[in-house]
Write a protein that holds these residues in place. Structure first.
Motif, short mmCIF file in Angstrom:
data_model
loop_
_atom_site.label_atom_id
_atom_site.label_comp_id
_atom_site.label_asym_id
_atom_site.label_seq_id
_atom_site.Cartn_x
_atom_site.Cartn_y
_atom_site.Cartn_z
N UNK A 64 0.86 -1.43 0.01
CA UNK A 64 0.41 0.09 -0.30
C UNK A 64 0.92 1.19 -0.05
N UNK A 65 0.79 2.25 0.96
CA UNK A 65 1.28 2.97 1.17
C UNK A 65 2.95 3.19 1.83
N UNK A 66 3.31 2.14 2.71
CA UNK A 66 4.48 2.20 3.16
C UNK A 66 4.97 3.06 2.46
N UNK A 67 6.04 3.59 3.89
CA UNK A 67 7.28 3.74 3.57
C UNK A 67 8.24 4.16 4.95
N UNK A 68 8.73 3.62 4.06
CA UNK A 68 10.34 3.61 5.75
C UNK A 68 10.24 4.65 7.01
N UNK A 69 9.87 6.03 5.84
CA UNK A 69 10.56 7.40 6.63
C UNK A 69 9.70 7.58 6.88
N UNK A 70 8.03 7.50 6.78
CA UNK A 70 7.33 7.85 7.96
C UNK A 70 8.35 7.25 9.43
N UNK A 71 8.85 6.22 9.91
CA UNK A 71 9.43 5.47 11.05
C UNK A 71 10.82 6.02 11.20
N UNK A 72 11.33 6.01 9.52
CA UNK A 72 13.02 6.60 10.48
C UNK A 72 12.66 7.83 9.73
N UNK A 73 12.62 9.31 10.04
CA UNK A 73 13.22 10.43 9.42
C UNK A 73 13.83 11.32 9.21
N UNK A 74 14.43 12.11 8.57
CA UNK A 74 15.86 12.48 8.05
C UNK A 74 15.65 12.97 9.16
N UNK A 95 5.99 -5.17 16.01
CA UNK A 95 5.65 -6.36 15.93
C UNK A 95 4.49 -6.44 15.01
N UNK A 96 3.40 -6.44 16.22
CA UNK A 96 2.20 -6.40 16.23
C UNK A 96 1.76 -5.95 14.99
N UNK A 97 2.50 -4.61 14.10
CA UNK A 97 2.03 -4.44 13.54
C UNK A 97 1.77 -5.13 11.87
N UNK A 98 3.05 -5.73 11.91
CA UNK A 98 3.87 -6.90 11.07
C UNK A 98 2.34 -7.78 11.59
N UNK A 99 2.34 -8.48 12.54
CA UNK A 99 0.85 -9.66 12.57
C UNK A 99 -0.16 -9.34 12.06
N UNK A 100 -0.53 -7.81 12.23
CA UNK A 100 -1.96 -7.65 11.80
C UNK A 100 -1.60 -7.35 10.14
N UNK A 101 -0.63 -7.12 9.99
CA UNK A 101 -1.11 -6.17 8.48
C UNK A 101 -0.94 -7.83 7.76
N UNK A 102 0.11 -8.71 8.09
CA UNK A 102 -0.24 -10.18 7.48
C UNK A 102 -1.25 -10.71 7.17
N UNK A 103 -2.63 -10.67 9.17
CA UNK A 103 -2.98 -11.02 8.69
C UNK A 103 -4.03 -10.66 8.11
N UNK A 104 -3.83 -9.29 7.88
CA UNK A 104 -5.19 -8.68 6.74
C UNK A 104 -4.14 -8.54 5.15
N UNK A 105 -3.57 -9.07 4.89
CA UNK A 105 -2.96 -9.44 4.15
C UNK A 105 -2.64 -7.89 3.12
N UNK A 106 -2.59 -6.72 3.78
CA UNK A 106 -2.11 -5.43 3.13
C UNK A 106 -1.81 -5.11 4.56
N UNK A 107 -0.58 -3.74 4.22
CA UNK A 107 -0.17 -3.14 5.27
C UNK A 107 -0.85 -1.85 5.55
#
Length: 110
Positions: A64-74, A95-107
């Protein structure tokens, strides 16, 4: 035996959680749904990006709209070595965010 999504994600996280000279089982037990990928696992932006690419591929999760810079801003640069920079607030990245997203099939987190 079939592993659950949670078990597979924890296994992936352990592979990216660093290599230690001393086998530290206690550190591995600290991985749970609340484990923060940047502050608890201490992954830098490149390591986190690699981790997430593997996550999206292995679990067939639509990024989807996942952007690593949201979690690691300059961080702003300052030539003044004595001036403390103000910490930039970032959203949770667990890690919980990854678990929930994997179950849903989308970020699920934008």
């Amino acid at each position: 035996m079939v592993e659950s999504i949670e078990q597979r994600i924890y296994a992936l996280a352990r592979r990216h959680n660093g290599v230690y000279l001393i086998n530290n089982e206690k550190r591995q037990k600290l991985l749970n749904a609340d484990t923060d990928i940047d502050t608890d696992m201490l992954l830098d932006v490149d390591e986190a990006e690699e981790f997430m690419e593997e996550f999206f591929k292995e679990f067939s999760v639509d990024r989807g709209n996942f952007n690593i810079n949201v979690y690691y801003p300059d961080e702003p640069f300052s030539w003044n070595l004595f001036k403390k920079s103000t910490p930039i607030p970032v959203p949770d990245f667990t890690i919980g965010m990854l678990i929930e997203s994997a179950k849903a099939g989308k970020w699920l987190y934008d």
